[in-house]
Design an enzyme around this catalytic site. Sequence first.
Site, PDB file in Angstrom:
ATOM      1  N   LYS A   1     -15.089  -6.607  -1.504  1.00 25.14           N
ATOM      2  CA  LYS A   1     -14.353  -6.432  -0.254  1.00 25.14           C
ATOM      3  C   LYS A   1     -12.843  -6.632  -0.404  1.00 25.14           C
ATOM      4  O   LYS A   1     -12.082  -5.922   0.241  1.00 25.14           O
ATOM      5  CB  LYS A   1     -14.931  -7.280   0.887  1.00 25.14           C
TER       6      LYS A   1
ATOM      7  N   HIS B   1     -24.009 -17.436  -0.133  1.00 23.97           N
ATOM      8  CA  HIS B   1     -23.892 -18.509   0.879  1.00 23.97           C
ATOM      9  C   HIS B   1     -25.251 -18.907   1.447  1.00 23.97           C
ATOM     10  O   HIS B   1     -25.385 -19.142   2.639  1.00 23.97           O
ATOM     11  CB  HIS B   1     -22.963 -18.055   2.019  1.00 23.97           C
TER      12      HIS B   1
ATOM     13  N   ASN C   1     -10.012 -12.713   4.939  1.00 24.43           N
ATOM     14  CA  ASN C   1     -10.589 -13.530   3.871  1.00 24.43           C
ATOM     15  C   ASN C   1      -9.823 -13.403   2.549  1.00 24.43           C
ATOM     16  O   ASN C   1      -9.839 -14.302   1.710  1.00 24.43           O
ATOM     17  CB  ASN C   1     -12.057 -13.139   3.677  1.00 24.43           C
TER      18      ASN C   1
HETATM   19  N1  UMA Z   1     -13.428 -28.968   6.785  1.00 19.31           N
HETATM   20  C1  UMA Z   1     -13.919 -29.995   7.566  1.00 19.31           C
HETATM   21  N2  UMA Z   1     -15.281 -30.113   7.693  1.00 19.31           N
HETATM   22  C2  UMA Z   1     -16.146 -29.259   7.074  1.00 19.31           C
HETATM   23  C3  UMA Z   1     -15.633 -28.213   6.281  1.00 19.31           C
HETATM   24  C4  UMA Z   1     -14.260 -28.095   6.161  1.00 19.31           C
HETATM   25  O1  UMA Z   1     -13.161 -30.783   8.138  1.00 19.31           O
HETATM   26  O2  UMA Z   1     -17.358 -29.403   7.238  1.00 19.31           O
HETATM   27  C5  UMA Z   1     -11.971 -28.840   6.645  1.00 19.31           C
HETATM   28  C6  UMA Z   1     -11.496 -29.181   5.243  1.00 19.31           C
HETATM   29  O3  UMA Z   1     -11.214 -30.542   5.109  1.00 19.31           O
HETATM   30  C7  UMA Z   1     -10.238 -28.336   5.101  1.00 19.31           C
HETATM   31  C8  UMA Z   1     -10.484 -27.165   6.036  1.00 19.31           C
HETATM   32  O4  UMA Z   1     -11.605 -27.494   6.854  1.00 19.31           O
HETATM   33  O5  UMA Z   1      -9.063 -29.023   5.479  1.00 19.31           O
HETATM   34  C9  UMA Z   1     -10.788 -25.919   5.226  1.00 19.31           C
HETATM   35  O6  UMA Z   1     -11.139 -24.855   6.063  1.00 19.31           O
HETATM   36  P1  UMA Z   1     -11.927 -23.597   5.480  1.00 19.31           P
HETATM   37  O7  UMA Z   1     -13.006 -24.070   4.561  1.00 19.31           O
HETATM   38  O8  UMA Z   1     -12.328 -22.751   6.618  1.00 19.31           O
HETATM   39  O9  UMA Z   1     -10.875 -22.893   4.524  1.00 19.31           O
HETATM   40  P2  UMA Z   1      -9.446 -22.198   4.792  1.00 19.31           P
HETATM   41  O10 UMA Z   1      -8.478 -22.919   3.925  1.00 19.31           O
HETATM   42  O11 UMA Z   1      -9.120 -22.075   6.210  1.00 19.31           O
HETATM   43  O12 UMA Z   1      -9.715 -20.767   4.114  1.00 19.31           O
HETATM   44  C10 UMA Z   1     -10.462 -19.806   4.845  1.00 19.31           C
HETATM   45  C11 UMA Z   1     -11.472 -19.127   3.912  1.00 19.31           C
HETATM   46  N3  UMA Z   1     -12.366 -20.139   3.353  1.00 19.31           N
HETATM   47  C12 UMA Z   1     -13.694 -20.105   3.588  1.00 19.31           C
HETATM   48  O13 UMA Z   1     -14.218 -19.230   4.216  1.00 19.31           O
HETATM   49  C13 UMA Z   1     -14.504 -21.199   2.990  1.00 19.31           C
HETATM   50  C14 UMA Z   1     -10.722 -18.408   2.803  1.00 19.31           C
HETATM   51  O14 UMA Z   1     -11.664 -17.667   2.040  1.00 19.31           O
HETATM   52  C15 UMA Z   1      -9.758 -17.404   3.404  1.00 19.31           C
HETATM   53  O15 UMA Z   1      -8.981 -16.821   2.373  1.00 19.31           O
HETATM   54  C16 UMA Z   1      -8.831 -18.121   4.377  1.00 19.31           C
HETATM   55  O16 UMA Z   1      -9.599 -18.820   5.372  1.00 19.31           O
HETATM   56  C17 UMA Z   1      -7.913 -17.131   5.125  1.00 19.31           C
HETATM   57  O17 UMA Z   1      -8.628 -16.295   5.963  1.00 19.31           O
HETATM   58  C18 UMA Z   1     -12.004 -18.196   0.743  1.00 19.31           C
HETATM   59  C19 UMA Z   1     -13.508 -18.128   0.544  1.00 19.31           C
HETATM   60  O18 UMA Z   1     -14.014 -18.801  -0.335  1.00 19.31           O
HETATM   61  C20 UMA Z   1     -11.350 -17.358  -0.350  1.00 19.31           C
HETATM   62  N4  UMA Z   1     -14.222 -17.300   1.307  1.00 19.31           N
HETATM   63  C21 UMA Z   1     -15.660 -17.118   1.126  1.00 19.31           C
HETATM   64  C22 UMA Z   1     -15.933 -16.024   0.103  1.00 19.31           C
HETATM   65  O19 UMA Z   1     -15.060 -15.172  -0.151  1.00 19.31           O
HETATM   66  O20 UMA Z   1     -17.063 -16.011  -0.436  1.00 19.31           O
HETATM   67  C23 UMA Z   1     -16.288 -16.722   2.451  1.00 19.31           C
END
Ligand code: UMA
Length: 476
Positions: free
Chosen positions: A124, A192, A147
Amino acid sequence: MKLDSNLSYAVVGLGITGISCLEFLGQHGCKRVIGIDGVEDLSKVTNSAKLDDLKQQYPTLELKFGSLTIPSHVDILLLSPGIALHTPEIVQALAAGIEVINDIELFARLVTAPVIAVTGANGKSTVASMVAHLAQHCGVRVGLGGNIGTPALALLAEDYELYVLELSSFQLELLQSLQPIAATILNVTPDHMDRYASFADYRQAKLRIYNNAKTIVVNKHDQYTWPEERCGKVISFGLDAAADFGIINSSLPQISDLDEGRGLDRDRGASVGQRYLANGTEKLLAVKDFPLSGDQNLLNILSALALTTAAGLPLGQCVAASKSFVGLEHRCEVVGDHAGLRWINDSKGTNVGATVAAICGTAAQCGGKIVIILGGESKGADFLPLVAVVKQYCRAAILLGKAQQELFSMLHAVLPCHLAQSMQDCVDLANQIGASQDAVLLSPACASYDMFANFKARGEAFKQAVRSKFASDPTP
Ligand code: UMA
């Protein structure tokens, strides 16, 4: 629709997405905003300096750490993708009547220019980047985000004529208002599985991308990408001539070749058995003139051409632009060739489907065998589909991280498996095991966060380890 700055907002999760939400709400005059994160305190948040800046800039902004409990006065909760909807505090907020949305839903309510939306288990980011590249070459001001890294709300600050969003299943779970001019699910293979109750559940999240889409683009070879209900116009892509955007195998010299004055004999080598990207019966581009190799990338460009066509961009210009697309970092990225070994970084191979595709694609181009580096956080994956491909194409597997033992149990009967403690260890072992003409492929089939901040950090660690190993080797 306009943002209601009088409402009370809670931004839950203060990573990249949460920070973009706080920034957006601040810029739009919202004074009743609270940012919430589960970590103990500000210093534990990845980008704490940015949060400090936002607090200075918007003094009414409240920040709360240590628990995700949502204050009862909140009207709208903006949930980060990494936090599951079934998290108890979010379930409680929903029960209390708080509206739970995410940044993509807010974006969808506010955006005025057309949006092309891309999801899939794999490919993607590449397809979204290809679409943006093709649109740019057609002279369109295009914003690329989601993402892939740039949060969607940050894109709204610019005056774009077209938006291209890469959307994960997490981001799609809460989506209602997006009306994409074109939307695609590229493929659906398990990923996932620690978040979803079943594969069907994961697929249902992905299918939400088709809701309200004007045209949907489906993978002819993957029925899981097909919609369950009647929806807008449907265009297919695939690796044969039956797809709308497909491949034509040219077994005979073409009349058009003769028209161009190219002699039959001289041309025979070039035209016999050639493959072309095609739209119906119209040949668009010889596969040999497309810069990325592997069937996976042919599917990627075909879907990108289908999407841009659906969005009304001129096909001829898009095809011409496809010749200048360079691949993305951490996706089957060639790091270098050293003493007959090719080193390839596919750190974005974070699930089994992606790794299977990377192994098959690499095998098609490599004269020898593959030394595969696997492992990390499994996310509840079933590694069984790896067995047949590693048996067929790999010389050995080097296993790293939390899933090491699980992978060892699954694979050691079909090929030699070696346990590594660090990325440097992986590179050292691979260098000892690999033979001339082999490829060393980092495609872990796992997430990175057991040992690294993210897949980029893992890919950088691999590249750094390869570079330092061959620092004195003049070959690039
Ligand atoms: N947090 C909590 N409690 C929880 C889980 C997380 O408090 O149970 C907090 C963490 O402490 C942290 C924050 O939430 O401070 C992180 O938030 P997040 O995990 O949603 O990550 P972001 O930094 O906002 O990044 C997200 C996407 N991450 C995920 O979906 C896990 C990023 O994709 C994306 O680039 C970004 O938003 C911008 O849109 C990454 C990813 O791994 C690359 N995506 C997955 C994939 O591609 O397979 C879906």
